[in-house]
Design an enzyme around this catalytic site. Structure first.
Site, mmCIF file in Angstrom:
data_model
loop_
_atom_site.group_PDB
_atom_site.id
_atom_site.type_symbol
_atom_site.label_atom_id
_atom_site.label_comp_id
_atom_site.label_asym_id
_atom_site.label_seq_id
_atom_site.Cartn_x
_atom_site.Cartn_y
_atom_site.Cartn_z
ATOM 1 N N GLY A 10 3.997 7.623 3.234
ATOM 2 C CA GLY A 10 4.987 6.600 2.929
ATOM 3 C C GLY A 10 4.386 5.395 2.255
ATOM 4 O O GLY A 10 3.285 5.440 1.707
ATOM 5 N N LYS A 34 6.076 -0.557 7.291
ATOM 6 C CA LYS A 34 5.632 0.784 6.914
ATOM 7 C C LYS A 34 6.874 1.673 6.867
ATOM 8 O O LYS A 34 7.574 1.815 7.859
ATOM 9 C CB LYS A 34 4.632 1.288 7.961
ATOM 10 N N ASP A 51 -9.522 7.890 13.623
ATOM 11 C CA ASP A 51 -9.674 7.709 12.180
ATOM 12 C C ASP A 51 -10.264 6.324 11.892
ATOM 13 O O ASP A 51 -9.755 5.563 11.058
ATOM 14 C CB ASP A 51 -8.330 7.888 11.458
ATOM 15 N N GLY A 108 0.831 -1.199 0.000
ATOM 16 C CA GLY A 108 0.000 0.000 0.000
ATOM 17 C C GLY A 108 0.859 1.239 0.000
ATOM 18 O O GLY A 108 2.064 1.187 0.259
ATOM 19 N N VAL A 120 3.956 0.901 2.365
ATOM 20 C CA VAL A 120 3.978 -0.330 3.154
ATOM 21 C C VAL A 120 4.459 -1.452 2.243
ATOM 22 O O VAL A 120 3.917 -1.663 1.154
ATOM 23 C CB VAL A 120 2.593 -0.662 3.747
#
Length: 184
Positions: A28, A45, A141, A23, A30
């Site tokens: 950044g 990550k 979130d 991802g 992953v």
């Protein structure tokens, strides 16, 4: 397997970072990696230090994310195995989830979603939030894309906005993903 991506020397001793991108976000990327000591697949990550200040992220924010993840050990919360940095990046070694994110899983099921499956998912979502609240942690979130799926188990991830919130205190900052924020 693919060729490894450059890491700091101590990290390279422990993890082999594969060229498999799991991802990418605004802070950044992953990557899939293998723990050389246990042969376990992990997600790493990688946060670009040059990009973080431009996005308003301070070192204290990353340290807070690490602290929150270290404080929680629950089957419905993604585990943090370790963290390190080199001159360009900060790395977090996380539990690898083989089923992608929950948002994709919901879209995949669509109208074929059975009630018992929805009930099982809701139980896991509430369990993750409950364990955070028991430790006075607010994620800030919560959304389907921040739950990862591993062998049909949902795991809350992305603790970049999470904070320790002592009982009785309120948060006033507006943050999170706009489409999933409370009104007001």
């Amino acid at each position: 397997m693919g060729q490894g991506v450059s890491l700091g020397e101590t990290a390279q001793e422990r993890y082999f970072l594969q060229k498999v991108k799991l991802g990418e976000g605004s802070f950044g990327t992953v990557w899939r990696a293998v723990d050389r000591q246990t042969s376990t697949t992990v997600a790493v990550k990688q946060l670009d230090k040059a990009v973080l200040p431009k996005r308003g992220v301070r070192r204290a924010d990353i340290e807070r994310e690490i602290s929150v993840m270290q404080a929680v050990n629950h089957e419905n919360v993604t585990k943090l195995y370790g963290s390190w940095e080199d001159a360009q990046s900060i790395f977090l070694a996380l539990e690898y989830c083989n089923g992608g994110d929950f948002g994709d899983k919901v879209r995949e099921k669509g109208m074929d979603l059975e009630e018992w499956v929805a009930a099982k998912w809701m139980y896991q979502i509430i369990s993750a939030i409950w364990v955070l609240h028991c430790k006075n942690i607010c994620h800030r979130d919560i959304k389907p894309d921040n739950f990862m799926v591993h062998d049909e188990v949902l795991k809350l991830s992305d603790f970049g906005l999470a904070v320790h919130l002592p009982w009785g205190q309120r948060l006033t900052d507006k943050c999170g993903t706009p489409a999933f924020m409370t009104p007001g």
